[in-house]
Structure formats: C-alpha cells, structure tokens
Motif scaffolding. Structure first.
Motif, PDB file in Angstrom:
ATOM      1  N   PRO A  46      61.930  61.473  98.396  1.00 14.97           N
ATOM      2  CA  PRO A  46      62.935  61.549  99.465  1.00 14.97           C
ATOM      3  C   PRO A  46      64.179  60.725  99.102  1.00 14.97           C
ATOM      4  O   PRO A  46      64.080  59.618  98.586  1.00 14.97           O
ATOM      5  CB  PRO A  46      62.201  60.954 100.672  1.00 14.97           C
ATOM      6  CG  PRO A  46      60.759  61.218 100.396  1.00 14.97           C
ATOM      7  CD  PRO A  46      60.596  61.078  98.913  1.00 14.97           C
ATOM      8  N   GLY A  47      65.332  61.311  99.379  1.00 12.91           N
ATOM      9  CA  GLY A  47      66.595  60.640  99.067  1.00 12.91           C
ATOM     10  C   GLY A  47      67.172  60.975  97.713  1.00 12.91           C
ATOM     11  O   GLY A  47      68.306  60.591  97.389  1.00 12.91           O
ATOM     12  N   SER A  48      66.417  61.700  96.893  1.00 12.02           N
ATOM     13  CA  SER A  48      66.914  62.097  95.578  1.00 12.02           C
ATOM     14  C   SER A  48      67.738  63.386  95.697  1.00 12.02           C
ATOM     15  O   SER A  48      67.351  64.288  96.441  1.00 12.02           O
ATOM     16  CB  SER A  48      65.731  62.330  94.638  1.00 12.02           C
ATOM     17  OG  SER A  48      66.160  62.789  93.376  1.00 12.02           O
ATOM     18  N   PRO A  49      68.884  63.479  95.016  1.00 16.12           N
ATOM     19  CA  PRO A  49      69.461  62.465  94.135  1.00 16.12           C
ATOM     20  C   PRO A  49      70.069  61.291  94.904  1.00 16.12           C
ATOM     21  O   PRO A  49      70.669  61.478  95.957  1.00 16.12           O
ATOM     22  CB  PRO A  49      70.546  63.246  93.377  1.00 16.12           C
ATOM     23  CG  PRO A  49      70.935  64.356  94.293  1.00 16.12           C
ATOM     24  CD  PRO A  49      69.691  64.724  95.035  1.00 16.12           C
ATOM     25  N   MET A  50      69.903  60.093  94.351  1.00 16.27           N
ATOM     26  CA  MET A  50      70.475  58.884  94.939  1.00 16.27           C
ATOM     27  C   MET A  50      71.801  58.576  94.262  1.00 16.27           C
ATOM     28  O   MET A  50      71.920  58.687  93.038  1.00 16.27           O
ATOM     29  CB  MET A  50      69.512  57.711  94.765  1.00 16.27           C
ATOM     30  CG  MET A  50      68.248  57.826  95.576  1.00 16.27           C
ATOM     31  SD  MET A  50      67.217  56.331  95.414  1.00 16.27           S
ATOM     32  CE  MET A  50      65.810  56.811  96.431  1.00 16.27           C
ATOM     33  N   TYR A  51      72.780  58.167  95.061  1.00 20.48           N
ATOM     34  CA  TYR A  51      74.116  57.867  94.541  1.00 20.48           C
ATOM     35  C   TYR A  51      74.325  56.348  94.524  1.00 20.48           C
ATOM     36  O   TYR A  51      74.175  55.680  95.544  1.00 20.48           O
ATOM     37  CB  TYR A  51      75.186  58.549  95.382  1.00 20.48           C
ATOM     38  CG  TYR A  51      75.145  60.058  95.254  1.00 20.48           C
ATOM     39  CD1 TYR A  51      75.796  60.697  94.209  1.00 20.48           C
ATOM     40  CD2 TYR A  51      74.404  60.831  96.145  1.00 20.48           C
ATOM     41  CE1 TYR A  51      75.749  62.068  94.059  1.00 20.48           C
ATOM     42  CE2 TYR A  51      74.344  62.218  96.004  1.00 20.48           C
ATOM     43  CZ  TYR A  51      75.018  62.830  94.960  1.00 20.48           C
ATOM     44  OH  TYR A  51      74.958  64.191  94.807  1.00 20.48           O
ATOM     45  N   CYS A  52      74.679  55.840  93.352  1.00 18.83           N
ATOM     46  CA  CYS A  52      74.847  54.389  93.196  1.00 18.83           C
ATOM     47  C   CYS A  52      76.303  53.954  93.234  1.00 18.83           C
ATOM     48  O   CYS A  52      76.604  52.773  93.019  1.00 18.83           O
ATOM     49  CB  CYS A  52      74.202  53.926  91.892  1.00 18.83           C
ATOM     50  SG  CYS A  52      75.012  54.564  90.398  1.00 18.83           S
ATOM     51  N   ASP A  53      77.230  54.898  93.475  1.00 17.17           N
ATOM     52  CA  ASP A  53      78.669  54.586  93.513  1.00 17.17           C
ATOM     53  C   ASP A  53      79.144  53.899  92.231  1.00 17.17           C
ATOM     54  O   ASP A  53      80.014  53.023  92.269  1.00 17.17           O
ATOM     55  CB  ASP A  53      79.009  53.735  94.734  1.00 17.17           C
ATOM     56  CG  ASP A  53      78.816  54.498  96.032  1.00 17.17           C
ATOM     57  OD1 ASP A  53      79.026  55.722  96.037  1.00 17.17           O
ATOM     58  OD2 ASP A  53      78.422  53.883  97.039  1.00 17.17           O
ATOM     59  N   ALA A  54      78.539  54.287  91.110  1.00 15.37           N
ATOM     60  CA  ALA A  54      78.898  53.758  89.782  1.00 15.37           C
ATOM     61  C   ALA A  54      78.698  52.256  89.674  1.00 15.37           C
ATOM     62  O   ALA A  54      79.289  51.607  88.814  1.00 15.37           O
ATOM     63  CB  ALA A  54      80.332  54.136  89.415  1.00 15.37           C
ATOM     64  N   SER A  55      77.857  51.695  90.544  1.00 19.20           N
ATOM     65  CA  SER A  55      77.549  50.262  90.506  1.00 19.20           C
ATOM     66  C   SER A  55      76.261  50.044  89.725  1.00 19.20           C
ATOM     67  O   SER A  55      75.209  50.602  90.071  1.00 19.20           O
ATOM     68  CB  SER A  55      77.405  49.707  91.929  1.00 19.20           C
ATOM     69  OG  SER A  55      76.784  48.441  91.912  1.00 19.20           O
ATOM     70  N   GLU A  56      76.330  49.220  88.694  1.00 21.76           N
ATOM     71  CA  GLU A  56      75.152  48.946  87.877  1.00 21.76           C
ATOM     72  C   GLU A  56      74.080  48.219  88.688  1.00 21.76           C
ATOM     73  O   GLU A  56      72.880  48.492  88.546  1.00 21.76           O
ATOM     74  CB  GLU A  56      75.575  48.119  86.665  1.00 21.76           C
ATOM     75  CG  GLU A  56      76.506  48.889  85.731  1.00 21.76           C
ATOM     76  CD  GLU A  56      77.530  48.015  85.035  1.00 21.76           C
ATOM     77  OE1 GLU A  56      77.351  46.780  85.023  1.00 21.76           O
ATOM     78  OE2 GLU A  56      78.508  48.572  84.500  1.00 21.76           O
ATOM     79  N   GLN A  57      74.506  47.312  89.567  1.00 30.18           N
ATOM     80  CA  GLN A  57      73.553  46.544  90.371  1.00 30.18           C
ATOM     81  C   GLN A  57      72.829  47.448  91.374  1.00 30.18           C
ATOM     82  O   GLN A  57      71.611  47.358  91.540  1.00 30.18           O
ATOM     83  CB  GLN A  57      74.272  45.406  91.101  1.00 30.18           C
ATOM     84  CG  GLN A  57      74.784  44.293  90.202  1.00 30.18           C
ATOM     85  CD  GLN A  57      75.992  44.697  89.363  1.00 30.18           C
ATOM     86  OE1 GLN A  57      76.798  45.531  89.782  1.00 30.18           O
ATOM     87  NE2 GLN A  57      76.118  44.115  88.184  1.00 30.18           N
ATOM     88  N   ILE A  58      73.580  48.325  92.027  1.00 30.28           N
ATOM     89  CA  ILE A  58      72.960  49.262  92.970  1.00 30.28           C
ATOM     90  C   ILE A  58      72.011  50.199  92.233  1.00 30.28           C
ATOM     91  O   ILE A  58      70.911  50.507  92.714  1.00 30.28           O
ATOM     92  CB  ILE A  58      74.035  50.056  93.731  1.00 30.28           C
ATOM     93  CG1 ILE A  58      74.848  49.129  94.646  1.00 30.28           C
ATOM     94  CG2 ILE A  58      73.407  51.184  94.550  1.00 30.28           C
ATOM     95  CD1 ILE A  58      76.026  49.805  95.322  1.00 30.28           C
ATOM     96  N   ALA A  59      72.416  50.636  91.045  1.00 34.83           N
ATOM     97  CA  ALA A  59      71.587  51.560  90.260  1.00 34.83           C
ATOM     98  C   ALA A  59      70.235  50.923  89.925  1.00 34.83           C
ATOM     99  O   ALA A  59      69.184  51.571  90.049  1.00 34.83           O
ATOM    100  CB  ALA A  59      72.318  51.954  88.985  1.00 34.83           C
TER     101      ALA A  59
END
Length: 363
Positions: free
Chosen positions: A225-238
């Motif tokens: 659930p939730g895939s694909p997940m978007y990290c907003d190009a943030s390495e930490q969020i990813a």
C-alpha cells in the motif's frame, strides 16, 4: 631633430623610439594626456568587444547533486573544445520549482546565447518559456523533457530514454526473482515527466504484475500500500521510506528506486538494511535503482544492491553545449529530436566495465 635621432642610434631604437622622443619634446603635457586617454579607452573597448563576442551557454540542472556535477563537467569540457564558447552553470540551491523558474527567467532577460535546462516541473518551465523567452533564446532540455504540447518551445531533448530505464529495471527484476513477491516502487516527484516515463516502462514490462494493491487476483507481483512512494528527491525521505516499509512488511521481496535517492545517502541506506544482508545475498530481497553514481557502484560491489541502470550525465552536458553551438551557427537541419545518450546496465558480473567511457572520465 628626427634625422639627428636616427643617425648613430642602435638598431633596436628604430623610428618609433625617435617619433616618441619628438612628441615628448614638442607636444604639451595636456595634449599627451588626452592622447593616452584615447588610447586607453580604445584598448578597453577592444577588450570589451572580445569579451562580448564570446558565446555564453547556460546549464540549469534540477538542483545541486552528484549526478548534475557530472553534467557540469561535460558542459565545461565541450565549451573548451569550441572556439569562443563558455559554460555557465546555474543550479538551484534546492529542489525548488520556483527557484528554477526564477533562474531561467533571469538568464532569458540578460540574453545569453543558449540554455540547456532539466525541468523540475515540465508544466512550470513550459509556462515560463512561453511568457519570458521574448528574445527567442535557443533552448534544449536534458534529463527531463517538457510536456508534449510544449516541446515546440525547445529544439530537442538530450538524455536518457526514460521509458527504457523502466524497462531495464523490470527486466532485471524478472530475471533475478522470477517467482515474484511484494514490491515497493520509489519515485522522486509527481510532476517530473522523466519519472512518469520510467514508471510506465517498468510497469509495462514487469511480468504478472497487479497494478491494484487491493486486488484479490493471484499475481506474481503485488505492490505494498502506498506504492509508488514519492520522496520529493530527498535522500533522507527516500531512506526513511525504505526503512519504514521494511519495518511494516518484513517479507518485502523487492525495492525498486527510479532514481538514486536512497543510495546517495550511503550510510543511512546501509543502516536501513542492517538486518537484511542474508536476504539480499539470497535474492529474497532484491534492491534495484536507476543511476550509477560513485556511491552506488560501491554499494553494488559491497552487495547492497543487485543491479543499476545508469545514465550518462557527462554526455548530456557535453552534447547540450555542442547542440546549442550548432543552433546559433544555423546548423539545425541535422539535429535529431530526441537525442538519446544511452544507458549503462551494471551488475556484479560486469562491475569493472559497465560505465560509459565519457562518464567514467568525468569522475
């Protein structure tokens, strides 16, 4: 006096030395001062004219990042190989659409000779070009393109075939884990055209895949659930998304990142996988990503990812400058659209030879 000056003088003095001596003798200081001012202004004007004749091409990446540093090197490399050309690199300080638009509008207003841009938001950059490119500055896109309806605003796209990146990631996953399982796909930001194309390519070639996470049909691959997940190009969020998903779904079978984000934060990425090494080694957990940055190659060598689909950012930068140079010299007939720069497919089997020579040289 001039005759007397010349007679008996050493050869190195010559007539110009003698004329100067005559001028100093007979001309008033005020006249000499004015003459020197005229000579100074004339010299400065020539220098300014030479500077103005230099062609300035601007590269605007999405933000400051290791990937785009290679693009910068390609830009500088190509500019040095062309007479009277300089590369100006203008990265946004962060992944910010508004800042990228501001930089683009500033470059258009001062009238540079050409711009290569990697749009964060294809819609926003298209809108800015329609409104602000009144001087008809030549534009090319790289890494990510404009929307189909806005592509008349640029000459060509230079970069990867993003659909093919997705296809290659799916092919790898099909080969490494044909039995399927539970899948998390990670993307960067929803507006980016290049990531939409990668996702389309991946989903279209993943065997026995069920797009509906709530489906009751028996398929080989199902998304969490939730895939694909978007990290907003943030390495930490990813990294956090990977860690949280493994915590919630310890049976996760595959993690596919459509960009380098989690692996750029190498230490955090390895920490998130600290209890997964045996599952990775036995392909119970498959980790794949786009790009082949230095830290990603290291992770591949260390066994923290099974495969990478690399782009060629050095080539993107170099070709962008060469294409812009052709455009301003009216050599547009032989410029194709798009211009694909190729992909590098890296696994543990070909680790030492999988990187394109141009991008390897840019390290």
């Amino acid at each position: 006096m001039l005759r007397g000056c010349l007679i008996g003088k050493k050869p190195e003095y010559g007539i110009m030395h003698c004329l100067s001596k005559v001028a100093l003798t007979f001309l008033s200081p005020s006249i000499l001062f004015c003459a020197w001012i005229i000579l100074f202004i004339d010299s400065s004007w020539v220098q300014a004219s030479d500077k103005k004749s230099e062609k300035v091409f601007v590269v605007i990446p999405k933000f400051t990042h290791a990937f785009f540093e290679r693009t910068k090197r390609g830009c500088i490399f190509a500019a040095k190989s062309l007479e009277g050309v300089s590369c100006r690199y203008e990265p946004p300080r962060s992944f910010d659409v508004r800042e990228q638009v501001r930089i683009l509008e500033d470059m258009l207003s001062i009238g540079v000779d050409g711009i290569a841009i990697a749009p964060i938001s294809s819609a926003a950059i298209g809108r800015a070009l329609r409104q602000s490119n009144t001087k008809k500055v030549p534009i090319v896109t790289f890494d990510s393109d404009l929307r189909a309806e806005d592509r008349y605003l640029r000459y060509t796209y230079i970069g990867s075939n993003n659909f093919s990146i997705g296809v290659e990631l799916a092919r790898m996953l099909n080969e490494i884990r044909p039995e399927g399982g539970l899948l998390l796909i990670q993307a960067g930001e929803p507006p980016a055209e290049n990531l939409k194309e990668r996702l389309e390519g991946f989903l279209s070639h993943l065997e026995n895949f069920d797009l509906d996470v709530n489906s009751v049909h028996s398929r080989k691959w199902k998304q969490v659930p939730g895939s694909p997940m978007y990290c907003d190009a943030s390495e930490q969020i990813a990294v956090r998304q990977l860690e949280d998903t493994l915590g919630a779904y310890p049976e996760l079978s595959a993690f596919v990142a459509l960009g380098a984000w989690p692996q750029v934060a190498k230490r955090g990425y390895k920490q998130a996988l600290k209890n997964q090494k045996m599952r990775i080694d036995s392909n119970q957990l498959v980790l794949l990503a786009a790009d082949t940055l230095d830290m990603q190659i290291e992770l591949l060598a260390e066994g923290y990812t099974q495969g990478l689909v690399g782009q060629r950012p050095f080539e993107m930068g170099a070709k962008s400058i060469r294409v812009l140079y052709k455009i301003i010299n009216k050599e547009v007939a032989d410029i194709p659209d798009p211009i694909y720069t190729g992909l590098d497919i890296c696994t543990s089997d070909n680790l030492s030879s999988c990187i394109n020579e141009g991008d390897m040289a840019s390290k």
